[in-house]
Design a protein around this motif. Structure first.
Motif, mmCIF file in Angstrom:
data_model
loop_
_atom_site.group_PDB
_atom_site.id
_atom_site.type_symbol
_atom_site.label_atom_id
_atom_site.label_comp_id
_atom_site.label_asym_id
_atom_site.label_seq_id
_atom_site.Cartn_x
_atom_site.Cartn_y
_atom_site.Cartn_z
ATOM 1 N N VAL A 22 0.259 -7.170 -17.503
ATOM 2 C CA VAL A 22 -0.169 -8.200 -16.549
ATOM 3 C C VAL A 22 -1.684 -8.346 -16.593
ATOM 4 C CG1 VAL A 22 -0.173 -8.900 -14.130
ATOM 5 C CG2 VAL A 22 1.789 -7.688 -15.071
ATOM 6 N N HIS A 23 -2.157 -9.583 -16.723
ATOM 7 C CA HIS A 23 -3.588 -9.875 -16.818
ATOM 8 C C HIS A 23 -4.127 -10.434 -15.510
ATOM 9 C CE1 HIS A 23 -3.420 -9.181 -21.115
ATOM 10 N NE2 HIS A 23 -2.327 -9.921 -21.145
ATOM 11 N N SER A 24 -5.438 -10.361 -15.342
ATOM 12 C CA SER A 24 -6.088 -10.911 -14.166
ATOM 13 C C SER A 24 -5.777 -12.402 -14.042
ATOM 14 C CB SER A 24 -7.604 -10.704 -14.269
ATOM 15 O OG SER A 24 -8.228 -11.202 -13.117
ATOM 16 N N GLY A 25 -5.493 -12.839 -12.828
ATOM 17 C CA GLY A 25 -5.193 -14.239 -12.560
ATOM 18 C C GLY A 25 -3.712 -14.580 -12.654
ATOM 19 N N GLU A 26 -2.919 -13.684 -13.221
ATOM 20 C CA GLU A 26 -1.480 -13.948 -13.326
ATOM 21 C C GLU A 26 -0.812 -13.713 -11.981
ATOM 22 O OE1 GLU A 26 0.821 -13.227 -17.178
ATOM 23 O OE2 GLU A 26 -0.646 -11.591 -17.133
ATOM 24 N N GLU A 27 0.232 -14.491 -11.725
ATOM 25 C CA GLU A 27 0.995 -14.317 -10.494
ATOM 26 C C GLU A 27 2.293 -13.604 -10.804
ATOM 27 O OE1 GLU A 27 3.322 -17.312 -7.724
ATOM 28 O OE2 GLU A 27 1.176 -17.372 -7.269
ATOM 29 N N LEU A 28 2.612 -12.639 -9.954
ATOM 30 C CA LEU A 28 3.888 -11.948 -10.061
ATOM 31 C C LEU A 28 4.568 -12.024 -8.703
ATOM 32 C CD1 LEU A 28 3.377 -9.038 -8.483
ATOM 33 C CD2 LEU A 28 2.258 -8.483 -10.621
ATOM 34 N N THR A 29 5.824 -11.643 -8.659
ATOM 35 C CA THR A 29 6.564 -11.650 -7.403
ATOM 36 C C THR A 29 7.041 -10.232 -7.117
ATOM 37 O OG1 THR A 29 7.306 -13.912 -7.788
ATOM 38 C CG2 THR A 29 8.518 -12.650 -6.150
ATOM 39 N N VAL A 30 6.774 -9.768 -5.916
ATOM 40 C CA VAL A 30 7.265 -8.474 -5.454
ATOM 41 C C VAL A 30 8.583 -8.735 -4.735
ATOM 42 C CG1 VAL A 30 6.822 -6.508 -3.938
ATOM 43 C CG2 VAL A 30 4.927 -7.588 -5.177
ATOM 44 N N VAL A 31 9.638 -8.059 -5.162
ATOM 45 C CA VAL A 31 10.959 -8.220 -4.563
ATOM 46 C C VAL A 31 11.376 -6.869 -3.995
ATOM 47 C CG1 VAL A 31 13.369 -8.853 -4.964
ATOM 48 C CG2 VAL A 31 11.542 -9.963 -6.278
ATOM 49 N N THR A 32 11.716 -6.847 -2.705
ATOM 50 C CA THR A 32 12.158 -5.604 -2.077
ATOM 51 C C THR A 32 13.513 -5.830 -1.418
ATOM 52 O OG1 THR A 32 10.999 -6.103 -0.005
ATOM 53 C CG2 THR A 32 9.802 -4.800 -1.642
ATOM 54 N N GLU A 33 14.336 -4.786 -1.453
ATOM 55 C CA GLU A 33 15.645 -4.875 -0.820
ATOM 56 C C GLU A 33 16.073 -3.486 -0.380
ATOM 57 O OE1 GLU A 33 20.028 -6.805 -1.627
ATOM 58 O OE2 GLU A 33 18.595 -6.709 -3.256
ATOM 59 N N GLY A 34 16.382 -3.358 0.909
ATOM 60 C CA GLY A 34 16.823 -2.066 1.426
ATOM 61 C C GLY A 34 16.400 -1.871 2.865
ATOM 62 N N GLU A 35 16.573 -0.644 3.325
ATOM 63 C CA GLU A 35 16.373 -0.344 4.740
ATOM 64 C C GLU A 35 14.932 -0.520 5.217
ATOM 65 O OE1 GLU A 35 16.148 4.391 5.084
ATOM 66 O OE2 GLU A 35 17.884 3.692 3.941
ATOM 67 N N ASP A 36 13.966 -0.325 4.345
ATOM 68 C CA ASP A 36 12.555 -0.494 4.741
ATOM 69 C C ASP A 36 11.883 -1.598 3.912
ATOM 70 O OD1 ASP A 36 12.502 0.894 2.349
ATOM 71 O OD2 ASP A 36 11.077 2.422 3.018
ATOM 72 N N GLU A 37 12.640 -2.650 3.602
ATOM 73 C CA GLU A 37 12.155 -3.696 2.696
ATOM 74 C C GLU A 37 10.896 -4.397 3.194
ATOM 75 O OE1 GLU A 37 15.175 -7.329 3.965
ATOM 76 O OE2 GLU A 37 15.705 -6.061 2.263
ATOM 77 N N GLU A 38 10.786 -4.635 4.506
ATOM 78 C CA GLU A 38 9.582 -5.299 5.023
ATOM 79 C C GLU A 38 8.357 -4.417 4.848
ATOM 80 O OE1 GLU A 38 9.198 -7.359 8.747
ATOM 81 O OE2 GLU A 38 11.307 -7.947 8.643
ATOM 82 N N LYS A 39 8.494 -3.161 5.207
ATOM 83 C CA LYS A 39 7.391 -2.211 5.065
ATOM 84 C C LYS A 39 7.018 -2.046 3.587
ATOM 85 C CE LYS A 39 6.069 2.426 6.492
ATOM 86 N NZ LYS A 39 6.500 3.670 7.116
ATOM 87 N N ALA A 40 8.018 -1.988 2.728
ATOM 88 C CA ALA A 40 7.776 -1.841 1.288
ATOM 89 C C ALA A 40 7.054 -3.064 0.729
ATOM 90 C CB ALA A 40 9.090 -1.621 0.546
ATOM 91 N N ALA A 41 7.498 -4.259 1.105
ATOM 92 C CA ALA A 41 6.866 -5.492 0.612
ATOM 93 C C ALA A 41 5.408 -5.558 1.057
ATOM 94 C CB ALA A 41 7.629 -6.716 1.101
ATOM 95 N N GLN A 42 5.155 -5.219 2.317
ATOM 96 C CA GLN A 42 3.790 -5.233 2.825
ATOM 97 C C GLN A 42 2.931 -4.184 2.132
ATOM 98 O OE1 GLN A 42 4.373 -4.678 7.015
ATOM 99 N NE2 GLN A 42 4.813 -6.835 7.382
ATOM 100 N N GLY A 43 3.482 -3.000 1.927
ATOM 101 C CA GLY A 43 2.742 -1.919 1.293
ATOM 102 C C GLY A 43 2.369 -2.233 -0.148
ATOM 103 N N ILE A 44 3.309 -2.795 -0.900
ATOM 104 C CA ILE A 44 3.044 -3.136 -2.301
ATOM 105 C C ILE A 44 2.057 -4.291 -2.384
ATOM 106 C CG2 ILE A 44 4.052 -3.961 -4.465
ATOM 107 C CD1 ILE A 44 4.733 -1.041 -3.797
ATOM 108 N N GLU A 45 2.224 -5.294 -1.538
ATOM 109 C CA GLU A 45 1.291 -6.422 -1.529
ATOM 110 C C GLU A 45 -0.123 -5.940 -1.174
ATOM 111 O OE1 GLU A 45 0.931 -10.906 0.289
ATOM 112 O OE2 GLU A 45 1.832 -9.373 1.558
ATOM 113 N N LEU A 46 -0.237 -5.115 -0.159
ATOM 114 C CA LEU A 46 -1.539 -4.572 0.247
ATOM 115 C C LEU A 46 -2.145 -3.756 -0.895
ATOM 116 C CD1 LEU A 46 -3.557 -4.238 2.599
ATOM 117 C CD2 LEU A 46 -2.317 -2.178 3.227
ATOM 118 N N PHE A 47 -1.344 -2.943 -1.545
ATOM 119 C CA PHE A 47 -1.827 -2.154 -2.681
ATOM 120 C C PHE A 47 -2.351 -3.054 -3.778
ATOM 121 C CE2 PHE A 47 -1.301 -0.396 -6.859
ATOM 122 C CZ PHE A 47 -1.979 0.805 -6.749
#
Length: 85
Positions: free
Chosen positions: A55-80
């Protein structure tokens, strides 16, 4: 299931060190976490899979989460991804 688009802002894109840290971050959550870019869907907890993304700078990717803590996981990965140095 949660899907969040994220644009990579790192000068060198996602290289070895940030990928290793991302895998560590993803592994903290019980949910399944995937990174989608173009036609690829990779388990974010797999170091070998993540290294294959190139993955190069400027590229867009999508974070997909599914499970019991999916909201927390999505926020954590996005923040990271938005704050990784």
């Amino acid at each position: 299931m949660i899907r969040k688009p994220v644009t990579i802002q790192l000068d060198n894109g996602l290289e070895a060190r940030p990928i290793a840290l991302l895998v560590q971050e993803a592994s903290q959550y019980a949910s399944q976490i995937y990174i989608e870019i173009k036609e690829k869907r990779i388990n974010a907890k797999s170091i070998m899979g993540m290294m294959s993304l190139n993955v190069h700078s400027g590229e867009e990717l999508t974070v997909v989460t599914e499970g019991e803590d999916e909201e927390k996981a999505a926020q954590g990965i996005e923040l990271f991804l938005n704050n990784v140095k």
